[in-house]
Design a protein around this motif. Structure first.
Motif, PDB file in Angstrom:
ATOM      1  N   LEU A   1       0.917  -1.411  -0.069  1.00 32.44           N
ATOM      2  CA  LEU A   1       0.110  -0.035   0.070  1.00 32.44           C
ATOM      3  C   LEU A   1       0.765   1.339  -0.110  1.00 32.44           C
ATOM      4  CD1 LEU A   1      -2.899  -0.964   2.577  1.00 32.44           C
ATOM      5  CD2 LEU A   1      -2.929  -1.104   0.203  1.00 32.44           C
ATOM      6  N   VAL A   2       2.124   1.147   0.482  1.00 31.21           N
ATOM      7  CA  VAL A   2       3.102   2.130   0.208  1.00 31.21           C
ATOM      8  C   VAL A   2       2.678   3.734   0.467  1.00 31.21           C
ATOM      9  CG1 VAL A   2       4.769   0.850  -0.955  1.00 31.21           C
ATOM     10  CG2 VAL A   2       3.100   2.021  -2.372  1.00 31.21           C
ATOM     11  N   ASN A   3       2.657   4.432  -0.338  1.00 27.73           N
ATOM     12  CA  ASN A   3       2.354   5.905  -0.170  1.00 27.73           C
ATOM     13  C   ASN A   3       0.607   6.161   0.222  1.00 27.73           C
ATOM     14  OD1 ASN A   3       1.558   5.468  -3.102  1.00 27.73           O
ATOM     15  ND2 ASN A   3       0.876   7.418  -3.193  1.00 27.73           N
ATOM     16  N   VAL A   4       0.067   5.233  -0.410  1.00 26.26           N
ATOM     17  CA  VAL A   4      -1.454   5.468   0.012  1.00 26.26           C
ATOM     18  C   VAL A   4      -1.831   5.079   1.706  1.00 26.26           C
ATOM     19  CG1 VAL A   4      -3.808   4.574  -0.213  1.00 26.26           C
ATOM     20  CG2 VAL A   4      -2.261   4.787  -2.133  1.00 26.26           C
ATOM     21  N   ALA A   5      -1.035   4.296   2.124  1.00 21.73           N
ATOM     22  CA  ALA A   5      -1.160   3.858   3.479  1.00 21.73           C
ATOM     23  C   ALA A   5      -0.351   4.713   4.458  1.00 21.73           C
ATOM     24  CB  ALA A   5      -0.390   2.524   3.919  1.00 21.73           C
ATOM     25  N   SER A   6       0.704   5.332   3.716  1.00 19.21           N
ATOM     26  CA  SER A   6       1.446   6.773   4.414  1.00 19.21           C
ATOM     27  C   SER A   6       0.568   7.720   4.571  1.00 19.21           C
ATOM     28  CB  SER A   6       2.637   6.929   3.693  1.00 19.21           C
ATOM     29  OG  SER A   6       3.620   7.692   4.518  1.00 19.21           O
ATOM     30  N   ASN A   7      -0.163   8.186   3.522  1.00 19.65           N
ATOM     31  CA  ASN A   7      -0.976   9.284   3.374  1.00 19.65           C
ATOM     32  C   ASN A   7      -2.181   9.257   4.750  1.00 19.65           C
ATOM     33  OD1 ASN A   7       0.146   9.939   1.151  1.00 19.65           O
ATOM     34  ND2 ASN A   7      -1.616   9.326  -0.351  1.00 19.65           N
ATOM     35  N   TYR A   8      -2.514   7.897   4.930  1.00 16.24           N
ATOM     36  CA  TYR A   8      -3.437   7.701   6.155  1.00 16.24           C
ATOM     37  C   TYR A   8      -2.795   8.015   7.351  1.00 16.24           C
ATOM     38  CZ  TYR A   8      -6.418   5.610   9.629  1.00 16.24           C
ATOM     39  OH  TYR A   8      -6.664   5.176  10.879  1.00 16.24           O
ATOM     40  N   LEU A   9      -1.635   6.988   7.415  1.00 18.50           N
ATOM     41  CA  LEU A   9      -1.083   7.348   8.804  1.00 18.50           C
ATOM     42  C   LEU A   9      -0.715   8.707   9.296  1.00 18.50           C
ATOM     43  CD1 LEU A   9       1.406   4.073   8.410  1.00 18.50           C
ATOM     44  CD2 LEU A   9      -0.815   4.352   9.780  1.00 18.50           C
ATOM     45  N   MET A  10      -0.361   9.571   8.103  1.00 19.80           N
ATOM     46  CA  MET A  10       0.019  11.001   8.466  1.00 19.80           C
ATOM     47  C   MET A  10      -1.061  11.742   8.608  1.00 19.80           C
ATOM     48  SD  MET A  10       2.263  13.483   6.366  1.00 19.80           S
ATOM     49  CE  MET A  10       4.050  12.549   6.733  1.00 19.80           C
ATOM     50  N   SER A  11      -2.409  11.632   7.944  1.00 21.78           N
ATOM     51  CA  SER A  11      -3.446  12.493   7.795  1.00 21.78           C
ATOM     52  C   SER A  11      -4.682  11.959   8.738  1.00 21.78           C
ATOM     53  CB  SER A  11      -3.872  12.669   6.418  1.00 21.78           C
ATOM     54  OG  SER A  11      -4.710  11.458   5.979  1.00 21.78           O
ATOM     55  N   GLY A  12      -4.607  10.659   8.972  1.00 21.17           N
ATOM     56  CA  GLY A  12      -5.825  10.051   9.582  1.00 21.17           C
ATOM     57  C   GLY A  12      -6.957   9.980   8.860  1.00 21.17           C
ATOM     58  N   GLN A  13      -6.995  10.272   7.306  1.00 22.05           N
ATOM     59  CA  GLN A  13      -8.238  10.173   6.605  1.00 22.05           C
ATOM     60  C   GLN A  13      -8.102   9.063   5.553  1.00 22.05           C
ATOM     61  OE1 GLN A  13      -8.078  13.849   4.023  1.00 22.05           O
ATOM     62  NE2 GLN A  13      -8.250  15.140   5.789  1.00 22.05           N
ATOM     63  N   ASN A  14      -9.140   8.361   5.809  1.00 20.29           N
ATOM     64  CA  ASN A  14      -9.111   6.957   4.979  1.00 20.29           C
ATOM     65  C   ASN A  14      -9.314   7.038   3.491  1.00 20.29           C
ATOM     66  OD1 ASN A  14      -9.520   4.465   5.090  1.00 20.29           O
ATOM     67  ND2 ASN A  14     -11.794   4.327   4.676  1.00 20.29           N
ATOM     68  N   PRO A  15      -8.400   6.675   2.767  1.00 20.94           N
ATOM     69  CA  PRO A  15      -8.111   6.899   1.456  1.00 20.94           C
ATOM     70  C   PRO A  15      -9.391   6.396   0.678  1.00 20.94           C
ATOM     71  CG  PRO A  15      -6.105   5.955   2.158  1.00 20.94           C
ATOM     72  CD  PRO A  15      -7.279   5.761   3.387  1.00 20.94           C
ATOM     73  N   LYS A  16      -9.673   6.965  -0.216  1.00 21.18           N
ATOM     74  CA  LYS A  16     -10.771   6.601  -1.291  1.00 21.18           C
ATOM     75  C   LYS A  16     -10.262   6.043  -2.661  1.00 21.18           C
ATOM     76  CE  LYS A  16     -13.798  10.141   0.675  1.00 21.18           C
ATOM     77  NZ  LYS A  16     -14.370  11.470   0.651  1.00 21.18           N
ATOM     78  N   SER A  17     -11.194   5.441  -3.348  1.00 22.24           N
ATOM     79  CA  SER A  17     -10.872   5.032  -4.635  1.00 22.24           C
ATOM     80  C   SER A  17     -11.124   5.917  -5.526  1.00 22.24           C
ATOM     81  CB  SER A  17     -11.634   3.788  -5.070  1.00 22.24           C
ATOM     82  OG  SER A  17     -13.191   4.342  -4.961  1.00 22.24           O
ATOM     83  N   LEU A  18      -9.838   6.279  -6.375  1.00 25.33           N
ATOM     84  CA  LEU A  18      -9.961   7.333  -7.464  1.00 25.33           C
ATOM     85  C   LEU A  18      -9.905   6.926  -8.698  1.00 25.33           C
ATOM     86  CD1 LEU A  18      -7.003   9.404  -5.448  1.00 25.33           C
ATOM     87  CD2 LEU A  18      -9.621   9.949  -5.622  1.00 25.33           C
ATOM     88  N   GLY A  19     -10.218   5.677  -8.884  1.00 25.81           N
ATOM     89  CA  GLY A  19     -10.144   5.256 -10.443  1.00 25.81           C
ATOM     90  C   GLY A  19      -8.618   5.304 -10.729  1.00 25.81           C
ATOM     91  N   ASN A  20      -8.587   5.848 -11.883  1.00 26.29           N
ATOM     92  CA  ASN A  20      -7.490   6.149 -12.555  1.00 26.29           C
ATOM     93  C   ASN A  20      -6.674   7.368 -12.157  1.00 26.29           C
ATOM     94  OD1 ASN A  20      -7.355   3.678 -14.339  1.00 26.29           O
ATOM     95  ND2 ASN A  20      -8.561   4.565 -15.509  1.00 26.29           N
ATOM     96  N   ASN A  21      -7.027   7.941 -11.234  1.00 23.95           N
ATOM     97  CA  ASN A  21      -6.440   9.285 -10.822  1.00 23.95           C
ATOM     98  C   ASN A  21      -5.255   8.919  -9.811  1.00 23.95           C
ATOM     99  OD1 ASN A  21      -8.437  10.368 -12.448  1.00 23.95           O
ATOM    100  ND2 ASN A  21      -9.594  11.137 -11.016  1.00 23.95           N
ATOM    101  N   HIS A  22      -4.342   9.856  -9.470  1.00 21.71           N
ATOM    102  CA  HIS A  22      -3.378   9.644  -8.420  1.00 21.71           C
ATOM    103  C   HIS A  22      -3.751  10.256  -7.139  1.00 21.71           C
ATOM    104  CE1 HIS A  22       0.325   9.400  -6.561  1.00 21.71           C
ATOM    105  NE2 HIS A  22       0.902   8.473  -7.342  1.00 21.71           N
ATOM    106  N   PRO A  23      -3.358   9.976  -5.824  1.00 21.98           N
ATOM    107  CA  PRO A  23      -3.982  10.667  -4.710  1.00 21.98           C
ATOM    108  C   PRO A  23      -3.029  11.603  -4.547  1.00 21.98           C
ATOM    109  CG  PRO A  23      -2.888   8.316  -4.172  1.00 21.98           C
ATOM    110  CD  PRO A  23      -3.036   8.495  -5.712  1.00 21.98           C
ATOM    111  N   ASN A  24      -1.733  11.722  -4.888  1.00 18.49           N
ATOM    112  CA  ASN A  24      -0.831  12.420  -4.476  1.00 18.49           C
ATOM    113  C   ASN A  24      -0.124  13.634  -5.911  1.00 18.49           C
ATOM    114  OD1 ASN A  24       0.074  10.091  -2.559  1.00 18.49           O
ATOM    115  ND2 ASN A  24      -0.261  12.038  -1.576  1.00 18.49           N
TER     116      ASN A  24
END
Length: 381
Positions: free
Chosen positions: A208-231
C-alpha cells in the motif's frame, strides 16, 4: 557461461502462484529447482483453464519453467524418507502449505534443520504462522479484499475492484525470492540456515506504500480514485478524439510544457495550478480544462507531441499488442520453448538483464514426475 545462482539446489513444495513464481525466478537465475508434487501432479494450476494446449494449462506454464519435477507421496513413510534425503543435499526448501501441515508431515524447520543446519526454509502462507488468523486459508482475492487494496482500486462508480492479476501472489513471490537470497548471503558469514515466515496478507499491506502512508499521516481514510493519483495531478487517463491515453505529469516543469502543448499557457498564471500541491487541491477545476483541449485531437497526435517534450504518456494497450511491441521485442520479453506434451509454447521472459551471468531458458515447465529417474534417491521408486 555461468549463471548467478548456479550450484544451488532448491526443493519446491509449492503450488498455484506465489511459491512457483518465486522458485521460477530462482531457477531462471540458475538454481537447480526440483518441483515436488504428489503422484499424478498436485499443482492445481495444471487443471486451471481453458486455455489448454494438448491438455497443458497456460496458467501452469506461466510459473514453472527451468524446473525439474519429481513425484513423492508425502503421506507415506517412504515419501518422507525420500524428501529428507533430498533435504540433506539441498540449500533451500520452499513450501506454501497451510500453517501446521509441514509439522504434521514431520517436515517442520526444527526437524529439517537437524538434518541440514544450513538449510534455508521458506514458508509462504495466507496470513503467516503466528497471530489469530494463522489457520485461515488465504487466496489472493480474499487478501486483496482484507488488505484494503480493493478499497482503493476501482472508482466511486464501480465500487471496490481487484487488480486484474493475482498481484498479492506475485508480490509475495518476489518478497520470498528476496528473503531467500538475503538468507543465502547471510549464511556465507554464519554458516547457518534459517526460517523465513512470509504471508500474502503482510505483503499486500506492505504494497500500500504511499496510500497507507497518507492515512498514517493524515488520519483520513483513502478513497478509490479510479485512474487518478492521490498525490499527483495531472496523473491519470484522459479522453482524446478517438481513445483514452495516460498522461503522468511528475513535476511542475512538465506541467508547464503540457500547458504549452495544449495552448493553455494562461493556466500557468493561476495560483491554483502553480505547484503540484495546489493542483491536487484543485484537481476538480483543472482536469476538465485539460480535457477540453485533449478531446480535440486523436491519441497518436497527443502522444507524439507529448513525447517530443519528454512528458510521460502512453497508449492503453491491450495484451495482444505486446508481442508486437518493438521495445519488448528488443528486450526479449517473449520467449519460445518446447514442452514435452504441449509442443511449442510461448512464455513471458524474465525482466532481469545481466551483463555477465544472463538468464537462460533451459527447461520447459515439467510434466509431473518427468525427472524422477534423474535423482538417485528416487531410482526404482
Amino acid at each position: 557461461m555461468s549463471m548467478s545462482l548456479e550450484g544451488l539446489k532448491i526443493l519446491d513444495l509449492t503450488r498455484v502462484l506465489a511459491g512457483p513464481y518465486c522458485t521460477m525466478i530462482l531457477a531462471d537465475l540458475g538454481a537447480e529447482v526440483i518441483k515436488v508434487e504428489a503422484p499424478g501432479g498436485s499443482d492445481e494450476t495444471r487443471d486451471w483453464g481453458p486455455p489448454f494446449q494438448h491438455g497443458v494449462s497456460a496458467y501452469y506454464l506461466c510459473a514453472n519453467r527451468n524446473k525439474k519435477s519429481i513425484t513423492i507421496d508425502l503421506k507415506s513413510s517412504s515419501g518422507i524418507h525420500y524428501l529428507k534425503e533430498l533435504v540433506k543435499e539441498s540449500d533451500v526448501i520452499v513450501n506454501n502449505f497451510k500453517s501446521g501441515t509441514m509439522e504434521r508431515f514431520g517436515l517442520d524447520y526444527q526437524t529439517l534443520s537437524t538434518l541440514n543446519p544450513s538449510i534455508i526454509y521458506a514458508s509462504i502462507t495466507g496470513f503467516g504462522e503466528t497471530g489469530p488468523y494463522k489457520d485461515m486459508p488465504g487466496y489472493d482475492f480474499i487478501i486483496q479484499a482484507m488488505s484494503g487494496l480493493m478499497s482503493i482500486t476501482g472508482s466511486p462508480e464501480s465500487g471496490p475492484q481487484k487488480v486484474g492479476i493475482a498481484i498479492t501472489d506475485v508480490l509475495t513471490g518476489l518478497y520470498t525470492c528476496i528473503g531467500i537470497q538475503a538468507a543465502l548471503l547471510e549464511r556465507q558469514q554464519s554458516g547457518k540456515g534459517q526460517k523465513i515466515d512470509i504471508s500474502l496478507y503482510d505483503t499486500a499491506v506492505s504494497s500500500l506504500v504511499n496510500v497507507a502512508s497518507n492515512y498514517l499521516m493524515s488520519g483520513q481514510n483513502p478513497k478509490s480514485l479510479g485512474n487518478n493519483h492521490p498525490n499527483i495531478v495531472p496523473y491519470q487517463t484522459f479522453k482524446t478524439e478517438d481513445k483514452d491515453i495516460v498522461i503522468a505529469v511528475g513535476n511542475d516543469a512538465q506541467f508547464k510544457r503540457l500547458c504549452h502543448i495544449l495552448q493553455l499557457d494562461d493556466l500557468l498564471n493561476d495560483n491554483r495550478f502553480r505547484t503540484n500541491a495546489s493542483r491536487v487541491q484543485h484537481r476538480d477545476i483543472l482536469i476538465p480544462l485539460l480535457q477540453e483541449s485533449l478531446i480535440l485531437q486523436p491519441a497518436d497526435y497527443w502522444i507524439k507531441a507529448l513525447q517530443e517534450e519528454k512528458i510521460p504518456c502512453g497508449p492503453i494497450q491491450t495484451i495482444d499488442k505486446l508481442p508486437k511491441d518493438p521495445q519488448l521485442q528488443s528486450r526479449e520479453m517473449f520467449v519460445s520453448m518446447h514442452h514435452q506434451t504441449a509442443g511449442p509454447i510461448k512464455l513471458i521472459g524474465n525482466p532481469l538483464k545481466f551483463s555477465r551471468t544472463p538468464i537462460t531458458y533451459r527447461h520447459a515447465p515439467p510434466n509431473p514426475g518427468e525427472h524422477n529417474t534423474d535423482y538417485i534417491h528416487l531410482k526404482g521408486d
